[in-house]
Design an enzyme around this catalytic site. Structure first.
Site, short mmCIF file in Angstrom:
data_model
loop_
_atom_site.label_atom_id
_atom_site.label_comp_id
_atom_site.label_asym_id
_atom_site.label_seq_id
_atom_site.Cartn_x
_atom_site.Cartn_y
_atom_site.Cartn_z
N ARG A 99 0.61 -1.23 -0.06
CA ARG A 99 0.02 0.13 -0.02
C ARG A 99 0.83 1.30 0.19
NH1 ARG A 99 0.17 4.05 2.73
NH2 ARG A 99 -0.05 2.91 4.79
N LEU A 140 10.44 14.86 0.74
CA LEU A 140 10.32 16.07 1.56
C LEU A 140 11.15 15.98 2.70
CD1 LEU A 140 8.20 18.54 2.19
CD2 LEU A 140 6.90 17.17 3.29
N THR A 141 11.05 14.95 3.44
CA THR A 141 11.68 14.89 4.86
C THR A 141 13.58 14.68 4.54
OG1 THR A 141 10.02 13.31 5.62
CG2 THR A 141 11.88 13.12 6.78
N LEU A 347 -2.53 -15.42 19.42
CA LEU A 347 -1.61 -16.21 18.90
C LEU A 347 -0.40 -17.00 19.80
CD1 LEU A 347 -3.03 -15.31 16.19
CD2 LEU A 347 -0.86 -15.56 15.15
N GLU A 372 3.62 10.42 7.19
CA GLU A 372 2.45 11.11 6.85
C GLU A 372 1.83 11.78 8.13
OE1 GLU A 372 2.45 11.31 3.88
OE2 GLU A 372 2.88 9.59 2.98
C1 LIG Z 1 8.90 3.62 6.50
C2 LIG Z 1 8.92 5.32 6.30
C3 LIG Z 1 8.50 5.69 4.96
C4 LIG Z 1 8.56 7.13 4.74
N1 LIG Z 1 8.51 7.76 3.40
C5 LIG Z 1 8.45 9.08 3.12
C6 LIG Z 1 8.58 9.76 1.72
O1 LIG Z 1 8.50 8.71 0.93
N2 LIG Z 1 8.98 10.73 1.56
C7 LIG Z 1 9.11 11.65 2.67
O2 LIG Z 1 9.51 12.76 2.56
N3 LIG Z 1 9.14 11.09 4.01
C8 LIG Z 1 9.06 9.84 4.20
N4 LIG Z 1 8.91 9.49 5.57
C9 LIG Z 1 9.26 10.45 6.56
C10 LIG Z 1 8.41 10.46 7.72
O3 LIG Z 1 7.22 11.30 6.94
C11 LIG Z 1 8.87 11.28 8.81
O4 LIG Z 1 9.41 10.14 9.44
C12 LIG Z 1 7.72 11.79 9.75
O5 LIG Z 1 7.39 12.96 9.20
C13 LIG Z 1 8.39 12.21 11.10
O6 LIG Z 1 9.74 12.75 10.93
P1 LIG Z 1 11.10 12.21 11.73
O7 LIG Z 1 11.09 10.75 11.52
O8 LIG Z 1 12.15 13.11 11.66
O9 LIG Z 1 10.73 12.60 13.47
P2 LIG Z 1 10.55 13.74 14.04
O10 LIG Z 1 10.06 15.15 13.41
O11 LIG Z 1 12.21 14.23 14.67
O12 LIG Z 1 9.87 13.49 15.59
C14 LIG Z 1 10.47 12.46 16.65
C15 LIG Z 1 9.22 12.57 17.63
O13 LIG Z 1 8.91 13.82 18.20
C16 LIG Z 1 7.53 14.39 17.87
N5 LIG Z 1 7.65 15.66 17.59
C17 LIG Z 1 8.06 16.41 16.71
N6 LIG Z 1 7.55 17.57 16.95
C18 LIG Z 1 6.67 17.73 17.80
C19 LIG Z 1 6.02 18.66 18.45
N7 LIG Z 1 5.94 20.07 17.79
N8 LIG Z 1 5.12 18.62 19.32
C20 LIG Z 1 5.23 17.25 20.04
N9 LIG Z 1 5.96 16.36 19.57
C21 LIG Z 1 6.53 16.35 18.37
C22 LIG Z 1 7.23 13.39 16.92
O14 LIG Z 1 5.59 13.24 17.14
C23 LIG Z 1 7.85 12.04 17.07
O15 LIG Z 1 7.03 11.30 18.06
C24 LIG Z 1 8.97 7.91 5.80
C25 LIG Z 1 9.05 7.52 7.12
C26 LIG Z 1 9.08 6.02 7.35
C27 LIG Z 1 9.31 5.52 8.62
#
Ligand SMILES: Cc1cc2nc3c(=O)[nH]c(=O)nc-3n(C[C@H](O)[C@H](O)[C@H](O)COP(=O)(O)OP(=O)(O)OC[C@H]3O[C@@H](n4cnc5c(N)ncnc54)[C@H](O)[C@@H]3O)c2cc1C
Length: 393
Positions: A99, A140-141, A347, A372
């Site tokens: 998906r 984006l990330t 299980l 997302e």
């Molecule tokens: C399997 C997978 C596929 C992905 N695919 C894509 C893709 O195709 N393209 C793309 O661009 N990105 C992609 N991503 C990235 C994904 O969108 C990011 O991991 C996500 O936006 C979170 O960013 P981070 O991992 O840097 O965590 P962080 O932003 O560092 O967050 C870490 C923790 O802090 C919390 N936090 C952060 N800010 C706040 C706040 N203001 N208040 C409270 N809590 C907060 C978060 O909720 C989280 O619990 C993917 C990620 C994964 C794991």
């Protein structure tokens, strides 16, 4: 209705959501279910264990109309949001990785081109992507910009009429197998999107290894080192973060349904196991505590599917707001993870092996909870909607 169908209705679609669907919606859903049953289920355990994304099935997904399914024109299937959602649920009942591929290809990359691209960009990429002959990714990330994409450092500078991009992206789905990358970058004029062919000198993608979630899927770190692009590489209609955010909303919408598909597969597995596993001389399904677990799962799956359908109908009416998508993403992924964990307890020890799908779904859903928009960010989007106070800045 034959006995088998009656049993399925009783246990899986308790509230008869089926009756609320059109013949076309049921037809596409059933075709996707058959595809998952025949092409995915027999192989997914091995693909997941060996961390393989089965690229050979991409054109098959194209011929089923799954790629850019809800987009109109340019060879896309032009189906309703509900039909697309039902397909996401079926795919994710197979595996979240599949998906995810459909989301990255259709909801993120193709929808960015469809919403914001020039006519030439649409003609060049969308028909091939719809057929599964070209793969896209959405960057984006960044390593230091996740939940806060406004802090991205990737920069596009003008050099004559060209653009020169420098920066790094992280977690980019399909990055190393993609033909085209939508890359979001700072410019002198705010954040803009660029179509970067992955053959551009200076573009490289490195797979992220050692994942214990989403193993039948590819995520990468992208490096852009003096990637020179012509002026026409920019997506002309996307200005500021509104561009990527509107694509993220499309993908979040698919997750609302997809998460319930994964939950359903866990529930179905636990229900079946509980009727066949004998302890203390009886099937474990006959113990009240097991029944309570199964009932709670059934309640949340049926509520989650009704929520998905309601939001899907609103989307098809053109009146679904971003914060309403947050309701669905937050609730359905949270409940799906709880269901996967509860199913695993039914299980017992067997639940921790890949012989059953439950732990694989549970691990995949950890990624779905984070990407997302994390559950915390969706909570704060809703907190803002309720109080008028933005708490995440
Ligand atoms: C399997 C997978 C596929 C992905 N695919 C894509 C893709 O195709 N393209 C793309 O661009 N990105 C992609 N991503 C990235 C994904 O969108 C990011 O991991 C996500 O936006 C979170 O960013 P981070 O991992 O840097 O965590 P962080 O932003 O560092 O967050 C870490 C923790 O802090 C919390 N936090 C952060 N800010 C706040 C706040 N203001 N208040 C409270 N809590 C907060 C978060 O909720 C989280 O619990 C993917 C990620 C994964 C794991």
């Amino acid at each position: 209705m034959n006995e088998e169908l009656l049993e399925e209705t009783r246990t899986l679609d308790f509230l008869d959501l089926d009756a609320l669907l059109t013949d076309e919606e049921r037809g596409v859903r059933d075709d996707t279910r058959r595809f998952v049953q025949e092409r995915l289920k027999p192989n997914i355990q091995e693909w997941w264990e060996r961390a393989i994304f089965p690229q050979e099935i991409v054109p098959e997904m194209g011929s089923l109309g799954l790629l850019g399914m809800h987009l109109n024109g340019y060879g896309c299937a032009g189906k309703s949001a509900v039909t697309y959602g039902l397909s996401c649920a079926e795919l994710e009942a197979g595996d979240s990785g599949l998906r995810t591929f459909v989301s990255v290809q259709g909801s993120l990359t193709m929808s960015a081109i469809h919403k914001f691209g020039s006519e030439e960009q649409k003609q060049e990429w969308l028909p091939r992507m719809a057929r599964g002959e070209a793969i896209g990714c959405f960057g984006l990330t960044e390593p230091e910009a996740g939940s806060d994409p406004a802090s991205m450092k990737t920069f596009a500078r003008r050099d004559g009429s060209d653009w020169v991009l420098n920066g790094r992206k992280r977690w980019i789905g399909m990055g190393s197998i993609a033909d085209i990358a939508v890359v979001w970058a700072q410019t002198g004029d705010g954040i803009r999107g660029f179509l970067v062919p992955t053959s551009t000198p200076g573009f490289s993608a490195t797979d992220i290894l050692h994942k214990v979630s989403m193993r039948a899927s590819v995520q990468c770190e992208l490096a852009l080192e003096d990637c020179r692009l012509p002026a026409e590489a920019m997506l002309p209609e996307a200005k500021g973060l509104r561009g990527p955010f509107s694509c993220l909303n499309e993908a979040r919408y698919g997750i609302i349904w997809g998460a319930m598909g994964a939950a359903r597969d866990c529930y179905e597995c636990a229900l079946d196991y509980s009727k066949n596993r004998i302890q203390f001389g009886k099937p474990i399904a006959s113990f009240q505590l097991t029944q309570q677990k199964l009932v709670n799962m059934m309640l949340e799956i049926n509520k989650g599917m009704m929520l998905a359908l309601h939001l899907g109908r609103m989307k098809d009416d053109g009146r679904l707001r971003a914060e309403q998508i947050s309701v669905g993403k937050l609730n359905n992924v949270r409940e799906a993870i709880k269901i996967a964990r509860e199913a695993r307890t039914i299980l017992g020890g067997n639940g921790v092996t890949l012989e059953y799908p439950v732990m694989r779904h549970a691990n995949n859903l950890e990624s779905v909870l984070t990407y997302e928009g994390t559950s915390e960010i969706h909570t704060l989007i809703l907190g803002n909607a309720l109080t008028g106070i933005l708490a995440f800045r």
